[in-house]
Enzyme design. Structure first.
Site, PDB file in Angstrom:
ATOM      1  N   THR A 158     -39.528  21.686 -12.959  1.00  0.00           N
ATOM      2  CA  THR A 158     -39.325  20.276 -12.623  1.00  0.00           C
ATOM      3  C   THR A 158     -38.443  19.748 -13.741  1.00  0.00           C
ATOM      4  O   THR A 158     -38.588  20.179 -14.901  1.00  0.00           O
ATOM      5  CB  THR A 158     -40.654  19.481 -12.556  1.00  0.00           C
ATOM      6  OG1 THR A 158     -41.292  19.563 -13.836  1.00  0.00           O
ATOM      7  CG2 THR A 158     -41.598  20.022 -11.496  1.00  0.00           C
ATOM      8  N   HIS A 159     -37.534  18.885 -13.405  1.00  0.00           N
ATOM      9  CA  HIS A 159     -36.544  18.398 -14.386  1.00  0.00           C
ATOM     10  C   HIS A 159     -35.754  19.553 -15.000  1.00  0.00           C
ATOM     11  O   HIS A 159     -35.264  19.444 -16.119  1.00  0.00           O
ATOM     12  CB  HIS A 159     -37.219  17.583 -15.490  1.00  0.00           C
ATOM     13  CG  HIS A 159     -38.206  16.577 -14.980  1.00  0.00           C
ATOM     14  ND1 HIS A 159     -37.847  15.306 -14.604  1.00  0.00           N
ATOM     15  CD2 HIS A 159     -39.534  16.692 -14.734  1.00  0.00           C
ATOM     16  CE1 HIS A 159     -38.929  14.663 -14.167  1.00  0.00           C
ATOM     17  NE2 HIS A 159     -39.958  15.486 -14.214  1.00  0.00           N
ATOM     18  N   SER A 280     -11.649  36.019 -13.427  1.00  0.00           N
ATOM     19  CA  SER A 280     -10.807  35.014 -14.054  1.00  0.00           C
ATOM     20  C   SER A 280      -9.482  35.668 -14.399  1.00  0.00           C
ATOM     21  O   SER A 280      -9.435  36.848 -14.734  1.00  0.00           O
ATOM     22  CB  SER A 280     -11.492  34.489 -15.308  1.00  0.00           C
ATOM     23  OG  SER A 280     -10.534  33.995 -16.212  1.00  0.00           O
ATOM     24  N   LYS A 286     -15.331  37.600 -16.975  1.00  0.00           N
ATOM     25  CA  LYS A 286     -15.895  36.647 -16.009  1.00  0.00           C
ATOM     26  C   LYS A 286     -16.104  37.224 -14.617  1.00  0.00           C
ATOM     27  O   LYS A 286     -15.278  37.979 -14.113  1.00  0.00           O
ATOM     28  CB  LYS A 286     -14.963  35.433 -15.872  1.00  0.00           C
ATOM     29  CG  LYS A 286     -14.933  34.538 -17.075  1.00  0.00           C
ATOM     30  CD  LYS A 286     -16.246  33.802 -17.307  1.00  0.00           C
ATOM     31  CE  LYS A 286     -16.445  32.688 -16.319  1.00  0.00           C
ATOM     32  NZ  LYS A 286     -15.461  31.626 -16.484  1.00  0.00           N
ATOM     33  N   GLU A 293     -20.177  28.075  -5.138  1.00  0.00           N
ATOM     34  CA  GLU A 293     -19.477  26.894  -5.660  1.00  0.00           C
ATOM     35  C   GLU A 293     -18.722  26.184  -4.537  1.00  0.00           C
ATOM     36  O   GLU A 293     -18.697  24.952  -4.457  1.00  0.00           O
ATOM     37  CB  GLU A 293     -18.502  27.291  -6.764  1.00  0.00           C
ATOM     38  CG  GLU A 293     -19.187  27.665  -8.062  1.00  0.00           C
ATOM     39  CD  GLU A 293     -18.199  28.167  -9.093  1.00  0.00           C
ATOM     40  OE1 GLU A 293     -17.767  27.364  -9.926  1.00  0.00           O
ATOM     41  OE2 GLU A 293     -17.841  29.356  -9.057  1.00  0.00           O
ATOM     42  N   GLN A 325      -9.781   8.771  19.447  1.00  0.00           N
ATOM     43  CA  GLN A 325      -9.055  10.033  19.373  1.00  0.00           C
ATOM     44  C   GLN A 325      -9.240  10.675  17.991  1.00  0.00           C
ATOM     45  O   GLN A 325      -9.128  11.888  17.844  1.00  0.00           O
ATOM     46  CB  GLN A 325      -7.569   9.786  19.655  1.00  0.00           C
ATOM     47  CG  GLN A 325      -6.720  11.034  19.635  1.00  0.00           C
ATOM     48  CD  GLN A 325      -5.375  10.789  20.285  1.00  0.00           C
ATOM     49  OE1 GLN A 325      -5.286  10.607  21.492  1.00  0.00           O
ATOM     50  NE2 GLN A 325      -4.325  10.754  19.486  1.00  0.00           N
TER      51      GLN A 325
HETATM   52  N1  ARG Z   1      -6.496  11.863  23.694  1.00  0.00           N
HETATM   53  C1  ARG Z   1      -7.424  10.837  23.986  1.00  0.00           C
HETATM   54  C2  ARG Z   1      -8.654  10.906  23.072  1.00  0.00           C
HETATM   55  O1  ARG Z   1      -8.792  11.866  22.413  1.00  0.00           O
HETATM   56  C3  ARG Z   1      -7.862  10.963  25.402  1.00  0.00           C
HETATM   57  C4  ARG Z   1      -8.268   9.680  26.018  1.00  0.00           C
HETATM   58  C5  ARG Z   1      -7.093   8.810  26.090  1.00  0.00           C
HETATM   59  N2  ARG Z   1      -7.320   7.672  26.886  1.00  0.00           N
HETATM   60  C6  ARG Z   1      -6.477   6.660  26.913  1.00  0.00           C
HETATM   61  N3  ARG Z   1      -6.753   5.677  27.680  1.00  0.00           N
HETATM   62  N4  ARG Z   1      -5.394   6.632  26.182  1.00  0.00           N
HETATM   63  O2  ARG Z   1      -9.468  10.041  23.021  1.00  0.00           O
END
Ligand code: ARG
Length: 461
Positions: A158-159, A280, A286, A293, A325
């Site tokens: 702990t710690h 390294s 090393k 990591e 999107q």
């Molecule tokens: N490429 C668009 C997206 O990933 C698809 C939907 C687009 N719809 C629109 N009304 N422009 O969301």
């Protein structure tokens, strides 16, 4: 000059600028949804035919065309075009080129808004299933290692100060439990992912007599999204997945931190197989634990994706906005990173070299059994707070002699309490300390073995 954009050219007086085209296009990354887009389109077309919205001859042509397109994509023969903006329009354009009017009918009673929401859900459902499988593999590796080391003694911290001896197997099982909850979280998230948006169309539903239940059944969705506005706009299911992913990475990051410490020569508890390390360029001695990591480092990026999606969704008015999107790249990268991390981790732990002697020496050097001595005094009738103080004095005395409590003579120990007798040496040993914590959830080797048995019985092979 740019090629003109035919999809909505009728209403547009000039073509979209080239930078804008590149800026707004998503095909560079959403091409990865192609399999799901086609799967969704096939189900949609079959429903359109079943409800007589299109003719069966149209359906036949659409099915044939989509299957051909799927083959072209699988063979990397499909020509993705930036001018077609996204995966949906690329596929639809190609379908129309192959089938003529039939292809033009596919988008009846549908919008890209409900289409893309469906695609992402199909993609994510498959990703969740794969990731749950990978978690199980890693859990099996942890159980095997824990079984080998049920009675291997290490200092529990702990710690990061030596606290009490624990079984190394017990320590590993802590991570088994974390992963168990991680898997359950994904399983739970899957239920909310697995709901069908199609039928919501652009936002308000559609005037055609569609059968959403048929589409849901064919695509294996558990149900339909009940509100069209919600169906096309919310990405909470993706956020939820990313939150679960962040927790998985957080857990693996903790284990990584431990592996890194344990591999430091100052600890020397373990060695990670050479294939997971690098050297390294300047220091010949090393051997660096690069993989743990990087897992620790990549946790930051997964947290970033979660924050990106939360921020993306925040303040969006109903219903669909182009903002959405931007959900794909963080989501895809989360899945990719998680998949690679879990795969590499299972392999790395399976090849771990453990040095029980170094663990034992470390446990002997931090007065790890001091609590056991206090408990011994309590069992002889001393109130715990007094016992705590008496043992603190004893530790101080042992420290001045640079030895462990178990190396003090009975006479030395009796300075701190008359009640101490020869049997004290049983509780001062590391083994005695471990054995005594013999209840469910405790570190006694018998309990560790029982926990492994229980875990194996609940884990799929
Ligand atoms: N490429 C668009 C997206 O990933 C698809 C939907 C687009 N719809 C629109 N009304 N422009 O969301």
């Amino acid at each position: 000059m740019e090629k003109d954009n035919k999809t909505w050219s009728g209403r547009f007086s000039e073509p979209v600028a080239q930078l804008v085209q590149r800026y707004t296009a998503s095909v560079g990354f959403d091409y990865r949804l192609a399999e799901y887009d086609i799967q969704g389109s096939l189900a949609h077309a079959r429903m359109l035919a079943a409800t007589n919205i299109i003719q069966s001859a149209d359906l036949e042509a659409i099915e044939k065309g989509l299957i051909q397109i799927r083959e072209e994509i699988r063979k990397s023969e499909f020509e993705w075009q930036l001018e077609q903006e996204d995966v949906h329009l690329n596929i639809e354009r190609r379908l129309t080129a192959l089938t003529g009017d039939a292809g033009k009918k596919l988008h009846t009673a549908r919008s890209r808004n409900d289409q893309v929401a469906t695609d992402i859900r199909l993609y994510l459902r498959a990703a969740i299933d794969e990731i749950i499988g990978l978690i199980h593999v890693l859990q099996h590796v942890l159980l095997n290692l824990a079984e080998q080391h049920a009675a291997t003694i290490m200092p529990g911290f702990t710690h990061l100060q030596v606290a009490q001896p624990v079984s190394f197997g017990h320590h590993l099982l802590a991570y088994y439990e974390m992963l168990q909850r991680d898997g359950q979280r994904l399983q739970d998230c899957r239920k909310r992912v697995n709901q069908l948006p199609l039928g919501a169309a652009a936002l308000a539903g559609t005037s055609y007599p569609i059968d959403r239940e048929q589409v849901a059944r064919e695509l294996g969705f558990e149900g339909i999204c009940h509100n069209s506005l919600d169906a096309v706009s919310d990405r909470d299911f993706a956020i939820e997945f990313c939150a679960s992913a962040a927790l998985i990475m957080m857990h693996l990051s903790r284990l990584s931190e431990e592996l890194i410490l344990w591999m430091s020569p100052a600890f020397g508890f373990i060695r990670i197989a050479d294939r997971f390390c690098t050297g390294s360029s300047i220091m010949p001695q090393k051997k660096n634990p690069d993989v743990p990591e990087l897992v620790r480092g990549k946790t930051g990026r997964i947290n970033g994706h979660l924050v990106a999606l939360l921020t993306l969704m925040k303040s969006q008015p109903l219903a669909y906005n182009k903002d959405n999107q931007e959900d794909k790249e963080p989501l895809f990268d989360t899945v990719d990173t998680l998949r690679d991390t879990l795969t590499i981790y299972a392999d790395m732990l399976a090849g771990l070299h453990v040095n029980p002697e170094a663990m034992r020496q470390a446990a002997l050097h931090g007065y790890a059994t001091a609590t056991d001595l206090a408990d011994y005094l309590v069992k002889k009738g001393m109130p715990f707070r007094d016992a705590h103080e008496a043992v603190a004095q004893a530790v101080r005395f042992a420290e001045s002699k640079a030895c462990d409590l178990s190396a003090l003579s009975l006479a030395d120990l009796r300075q701190f309490s008359e009640t101490i007798e020869q049997d004290v040496f049983e509780v001062l040993t590391l083994e005695g300390s471990l054995q005594s914590r013999n209840h469910p959830g405790g570190t006694a080797p018998a309990q560790v073995r029982e926990a492994i048995r229980r875990a194996r019985s609940q884990l799929p092979d």
